[in-house]
Design an enzyme around this catalytic site. Structure first.
Site, mmCIF file in Angstrom:
data_model
loop_
_atom_site.group_PDB
_atom_site.id
_atom_site.type_symbol
_atom_site.label_atom_id
_atom_site.label_comp_id
_atom_site.label_asym_id
_atom_site.label_seq_id
_atom_site.Cartn_x
_atom_site.Cartn_y
_atom_site.Cartn_z
ATOM 1 N N HIS A 343 0.827 -1.213 0.000
ATOM 2 C CA HIS A 343 0.000 0.000 0.000
ATOM 3 C C HIS A 343 0.855 1.256 0.000
ATOM 4 O O HIS A 343 2.055 1.236 0.307
ATOM 5 C CB HIS A 343 -0.917 0.000 1.224
ATOM 6 C CG HIS A 343 -0.153 0.048 2.523
ATOM 7 N ND1 HIS A 343 0.429 1.183 3.032
ATOM 8 C CD2 HIS A 343 0.143 -0.934 3.412
ATOM 9 C CE1 HIS A 343 1.032 0.930 4.161
ATOM 10 N NE2 HIS A 343 0.881 -0.370 4.429
ATOM 11 N N GLU A 419 -1.792 -7.052 8.189
ATOM 12 C CA GLU A 419 -0.465 -6.907 8.769
ATOM 13 C C GLU A 419 -0.440 -7.468 10.188
ATOM 14 O O GLU A 419 -1.476 -7.750 10.797
ATOM 15 C CB GLU A 419 -0.061 -5.417 8.758
ATOM 16 C CG GLU A 419 1.329 -5.109 9.274
ATOM 17 C CD GLU A 419 2.426 -5.858 8.530
ATOM 18 O OE1 GLU A 419 2.576 -7.070 8.771
ATOM 19 O OE2 GLU A 419 3.132 -5.242 7.720
#
Length: 539
Positions: A343, A419
């Site tokens: 990202h 994550e």
């Protein structure tokens, strides 16, 4: 199990423990072994309810020591465990400050008089028996019962694995070791075809890395096994300790990393851009940083030129290129190709702060939004992406949405791509964590089983999740090109597993915000890393 009659006045105790959640449903396993014959003298295992990995490991140690004492009260004990934390604390080299650990360590110390027990750290792949017992105990607990010795197959399974001359190739797509085994088996079945050998007779392996790993990067100079490091039950870690730790966090910087003086080399903090000659670089925090070394170029199977022979001499034996197809051999049909997109930046990225799945879930910054548009334009120009799957975190969904708008595709969210949860460290810099939680940080740097303060995820747990997600997605998208929008830890872990590289390789990779990497997964287990950290679209 035979009657206890050790070949010497020393026995070996191997112990392990685990928690499915950390804290979560937990269990331990321990085995007492004859040091000469390797004969199993006693086993112990128990489901202990909800606990942490470290508590389970300590309870396994206590159970193993008590089992040894019950057999031979006067014996000396050689304890072997894959928990660096327990080994170092029980050896007196690390302090024990955690309130849950102190009474367990004291109990372990009372089983035998001082000086009768010595401790050794071993990779997890050498602790399979105790690991299997611990998993049997946790499986029993899941079914609402306790582990029963009569139902255990740990001794048989580990003995069979140890004695097998050539383990059968197996494993999920992306497991480099399994893929190489299949390729070698196929080659060995073809008359006139031999494996290429390198210096000192080393066998060349398609899709794997090999060779001695050396000792310099590992705590206390512990030697590591040669060849790919892979955890027995999930193909991830040779020793979750030796990992371990996989990847950096979304603290996402983790490009090059150095450990504080005297600590393991597996730190999760990036190097500063430069340090005075002869002075150790001080970690500056867990967000973006440059790597000290450029990544090695990816090499795909079959890329080596065929050997030639001088005129008048027979041509040397060669291996067939994978693309040609072998009868009964590896399946080299169209792979599932994962385009791995990290990202774009958030406000935490330039400040090098831990930013995982347990924090504030920040949005993309203005710079991150620009990066997302740039990568969307680049992927649209390439025109190869057929599907998009994203981490559930906002920064990934925003990045994925920008790409989807350009490609006219929908975005599917997969929880497995999130994550690491960094617990109480979320939002802090590495330096701030060092000041507030020094012991927890040291344990985390030393062991993949150690979780951040406050119930975050260990890197071992994250890697198992990522591998399971990989297996599920490769099965669902065979022959297709899929964009996975995710974070540093999942991407580096996928790359490492595809290469069959040791855990410390994660700290030799740079992964910038909005960078593109790519891995192709074949049905036979082979994988090819085709791209790493491409940021040309951001220039």
């Amino acid at each position: 199990m035979t009657s206890p009659s050790p070949s010497s006045r020393e026995v070996i105790v191997e112990a392990d423990g685990g928690s499915r959640g950390n804290p979560g449903p937990a269990g331990y396993g321990a085995v007492v072994l004859d040091p000469v014959t390797g004969e199993t003298l006693a086993e112990a295992a128990e489901y202990i309810g909800v606990a942490t990995n470290n508590v389970a490991e300590y309870k396994g140690l206590v159970a193993g020591l008590k089992a040894a004492r019950a057999l031979f009260p006067d014996v000396t004990v050689h304890v072997r465990m894959d928990s660096k934390l327990v080994v170092e604390q029980m050896s007196g080299r690390w302090k024990i400050k955690h309130p849950d650990m102190k009474p367990l360590a004291a109990e372990a110390g009372r089983v035998f008089p001082a000086g009768r027990v010595r401790y050794e750290w071993i990779p997890r792949e050498r602790n399979k028996h105790a690991d299997r017992l611990a998993n049997e105990a946790m499986d029993a607990g899941k079914q609402g019962r306790q582990w029963e010795p009569s139902a255990s197959t740990a001794a048989l399974d580990t003995s069979a694995a140890r004695n097998a001359a050539a383990p059968p190739p197996s494993g999920p797509p992306g497991d480099a070791t399994a893929g190489a085994a299949r390729a070698r088996a196929a080659l060995g079945a073809r008359p006139g075809v031999t494996e290429a050998t390198g210096p000192s007779g080393a066998v060349g392996r398609t899709g794997t890395t090999g060779g001695s790993l050396g000792t310099a990067a590992w705590p206390s100079g512990a030697s590591r096994p040669s060849g790919p490091a892979a955890e027995p039950d999930d193909g991830l870690f040779a020793a979750e300790e030796a990992l371990t730790a996989p990847a950096s966090g979304d603290f996402e910087a983790q490009a090059g990393a150095t450990a504080p003086t005297g600590r393991a080399a597996r730190t999760h903090a990036p190097e500063p851009e430069a340090a005075p000659t002869g002075t150790p670089a001080e970690p500056t925090g867990p967000e973006e940083a440059g790597s000290a070394a450029a990544p090695a170029p990816a090499v795909s199977a079959g890329s080596a030129p065929a050997p030639t022979a001088p005129a008048g001499q027979p041509a040397p034996a060669t291996t067939a290129a994978p693309g040609q197809g072998w009868s009964g051999g590896p399946d080299m049909s169209a792979p599932a190709t994962f385009v791995l997109l990290r990202h774009g930046e958030t406000a935490l990225t330039p400040e090098k702060r831990f930013s995982g799945s347990g924090g504030t879930d920040p949005e993309l910054s203005a710079a991150g939004l620009r990066q997302a548009e740039a990568v969307a334009e680049a992927l649209a120009a390439r025109g190869t992406v057929q599907e998009i799957v994203s981490s559930p975190l906002t920064r990934c969904r925003q990045t994925a949405a920008a790409v989807a708008a350009r490609l006219g595709l929908d975005v599917r969210v997969d929880q497995g791509l999130r994550e690491t949860d960094f617990g109480a460290w979320e939002g802090l810099t590495f330096g701030e964590v060092r000041e507030r939680h020094p012991e927890d940080l040291d344990a985390w740097l030393a062991s993949p089983k150690a979780a951040p303060t406050g119930g975050g995820e260990s890197f071992a747990t994250v890697a198992r999740r990522v591998a399971a997600t990989r297996d599920r997605l490769t099965a669902a998208h065979a022959g297709r090109t899929v964009l996975l929008v995710t974070h540093v830890t999942p991407i580096k872990t996928l790359v490492r597993l595809a290469l069959g590289a040791p855990p410390e390789s994660l700290f030799r990779m740079e992964l910038s915000a909005a960078s593109i990497s790519a891995v192709a997964y074949y049905a036979d287990g082979n994988a090819s890393v085709r791209l790493l950290n491409d940021t040309s679209h951001l220039r």
